[in-house]
Structure formats: C-alpha cells, structure tokens
Design an enzyme around this catalytic site. Sequence first.
Site, PDB file in Angstrom:
ATOM      1  N   ASP A 101      13.818  34.323  41.561  1.00  0.00           N
ATOM      2  CA  ASP A 101      15.104  33.635  41.708  1.00  0.00           C
ATOM      3  C   ASP A 101      15.706  33.186  40.371  1.00  0.00           C
ATOM      4  O   ASP A 101      16.900  32.906  40.307  1.00  0.00           O
ATOM      5  CB  ASP A 101      14.949  32.404  42.610  1.00  0.00           C
ATOM      6  N   ASP A 108      15.483  30.374  38.944  1.00  0.00           N
ATOM      7  CA  ASP A 108      16.138  29.087  39.189  1.00  0.00           C
ATOM      8  C   ASP A 108      15.377  27.892  38.622  1.00  0.00           C
ATOM      9  O   ASP A 108      15.606  26.754  39.043  1.00  0.00           O
ATOM     10  CB  ASP A 108      16.345  28.894  40.700  1.00  0.00           C
ATOM     11  N   ARG A 141      17.297  32.247  47.231  1.00  0.00           N
ATOM     12  CA  ARG A 141      17.174  30.912  47.830  1.00  0.00           C
ATOM     13  C   ARG A 141      18.491  30.158  47.656  1.00  0.00           C
ATOM     14  O   ARG A 141      19.507  30.595  48.170  1.00  0.00           O
ATOM     15  CB  ARG A 141      15.985  30.170  47.220  1.00  0.00           C
ATOM     16  N   GLY A 151       5.976  31.983  46.088  1.00  0.00           N
ATOM     17  CA  GLY A 151       6.301  33.386  46.329  1.00  0.00           C
ATOM     18  C   GLY A 151       5.790  34.260  45.199  1.00  0.00           C
ATOM     19  O   GLY A 151       5.857  33.886  44.026  1.00  0.00           O
ATOM     20  N   ASP A 205       9.267  26.086  41.045  1.00  0.00           N
ATOM     21  CA  ASP A 205       9.428  24.632  41.030  1.00  0.00           C
ATOM     22  C   ASP A 205       8.403  23.912  41.890  1.00  0.00           C
ATOM     23  O   ASP A 205       7.829  22.903  41.479  1.00  0.00           O
ATOM     24  CB  ASP A 205      10.840  24.259  41.507  1.00  0.00           C
ATOM     25  N   THR A 248       9.055  33.466  39.295  1.00  0.00           N
ATOM     26  CA  THR A 248       9.845  33.535  40.526  1.00  0.00           C
ATOM     27  C   THR A 248      11.014  34.476  40.306  1.00  0.00           C
ATOM     28  O   THR A 248      11.658  34.423  39.244  1.00  0.00           O
ATOM     29  CB  THR A 248      10.379  32.160  40.964  1.00  0.00           C
ATOM     30  N   ARG A 272       0.268  28.999  51.144  1.00  0.00           N
ATOM     31  CA  ARG A 272       0.772  27.632  51.220  1.00  0.00           C
ATOM     32  C   ARG A 272      -0.333  26.710  51.734  1.00  0.00           C
ATOM     33  O   ARG A 272      -1.230  27.130  52.453  1.00  0.00           O
ATOM     34  CB  ARG A 272       2.000  27.561  52.127  1.00  0.00           C
TER      35      ARG A 272
END
Length: 321
Positions: free
Chosen positions: A130, A132, A174, A14, A106, A128, A75
């Site tokens: 996120d 995360d 997410r 993303g 990740d 990202t 992708r």
Amino acid sequence: METQKTIGVLTSGGDAPGMNAAIRAVTRAALKKGYKVLGVKRGYHGLLRGEIEVLNSRSVSETLQKGGTFLQTARSKEFATPNGIKKAVDVAKIFGMDALVVIGGDGSFKGARELANAGLPTIGIPGTIDNDIASTDYTLGFDTALNTAMDAIDKIRDTSSSHERCSVIEVMGRDAGYVAVNLGIANGAEAVIIPERDYDINDIKKMIIEGSNRGKKHYIIIVSEGVGGSQKLCKEIEESTGIESRVSILGYIQRGGSPTLVDRVKASMMGSYAVELIEKGSVNRIIGEKDGKLVDYEINEAIEMKKSIDEKLIELVDILS
C-alpha cells in the site's frame, strides 16, 4: 567470553513481495557479524507459541526471487492484549533473543512498539504494497504490486477496447490511494477514484458521454479499494451512458509474484541496515527511505508521523486523462 548476540526476524500483516529478500539480508548480514539468527514463523502468532527456528545461510538461499514470505504471517488476537505482549517477550527471552526485526506495516510496527516498551529491542522494516507508512517514501512490495497490476490492466484494456466497454478496475491500497494514482498514470486511466479526495460520479459520466461522442471506444476507471462501491459505480455508468461496463477486482494477485529488481535491492539494503543498527545498539527504530537514502526514526516518532499523497500526482492524472 562475550556471549553470541541473537537476532530474531519475523514478517507480520499482509505479505508483500520483497519480504523474503529482507529476511535473507537480515540473516546473511547478521551471520557475517557472527550473530545467531532465529526465524519466527507466522508473525506474532508464532512468537507467542515459540514457533522459532535457527536460520543459516542455506536456510535463506533461493528465497530472493520468491514472492510472499517463507516465514509466513498470521493474525493474533492474543498478542493484542497486555498478557499477550508479556508472553511474547518471555518467549523471546527463553530463546535468548537480543533484538527482533519486524517486517510489516503500521499494525506490525505498533506491535513492535509494544514489545520494545516491554523490554524487547526491535527494528522495523516497512513491508506493505500500500505504500502508506508515513515514515518512509517507499515500502517493500509497492513496485512489484504496481507492475503486476499494470500488466493486468493493460490486458483488461485490450478486451475493453475490443468490446467497446468501460472497465471499472478496483485495486488494493486499503485507505490510501498510492497504488491507484500511480496505476492511473501508468495505464492511462480516464479517471481515478481514491479515498483522499471526493469525486462526482456525474463528472465521470459526462466524460464518458463526451468521449463517446468523439468516437472513443473504451474507458478505464480505477478505484481504490478504500473507496469501495465499484459494482454500484459500474452499474450507474452503464445505465446513464449506455456504454457496456464491467468490474474487475484485481485483489490478491497484486500481493503475489516474484519481486521486481527495485523491491529486491531495497529489501536487501533495509535488511542489512537493520543489522547495522542493532550492532550499534541503536534499537527501537523504524527504517525508511527519504529522498532515495536510508533513514531511521525512533519507533514512537515514526508511528506518529502523517503521510499525504502527492497532489502533483493527482493533478497529473487529471491532466493526462
């Protein structure tokens, strides 16, 4: 005569504000050292197809302030196969690539690890919204996404107050609640629902009813997308409390927009640091930030790390609601 070193750079997964700043920093830091820089279009998908162009100082000018990624991202199912990895390494060798800088999350880092194991040295930069990634306290795009969402929620609060509504607002993240928790504090939400902890909808209903009895006119409930069920939650709240309720899913507006100062500076620092690591021969590493300082970890070690949300932030949401 020493052969000129060639560094590739790509963005994967993303998009996140700050990616362009990181590409720019990698490019200009590498050029200062006399390296050649190759930009890989459309992430691993483009690497497989040789969608590669030479970057120079001019190529990356006027990109610092732009959101998204000018190298684009896509992708690739083929890349996820052993043959795809081998082909990607072969293409990198055809273009004379000595190392590849991967900017992403990740999933992107796992791809970088496969390339490293197959013989292409890599460096990972965390990008990202996120936040995360376990090996770093901060990921590029997080601050911009928070500020974008905070502004949107402030606007939703204005109309929610005017109509005496409950607003259920779904934010990105997410399977991690970092975005939701920080926004819950910044926007003064009455409740924050995240994947990291269970919630009782009756507690939320009770809070709204008690607030209404005290004369409260509006409510903000923030839901992390990893939890889901925002529409159902909204319907249940309205049916049980009698308070008109509306869902707002902020979606991809959180990924776009001009990066904040924080994201521009951190991206620039990480991009330059990636080139430093390559110059030292310290490759197959993931860059991160710990306690405000740049760090780097061996790629396998970084990917295996675990990250948990700060319980004090969750407690603060409850205290301030």
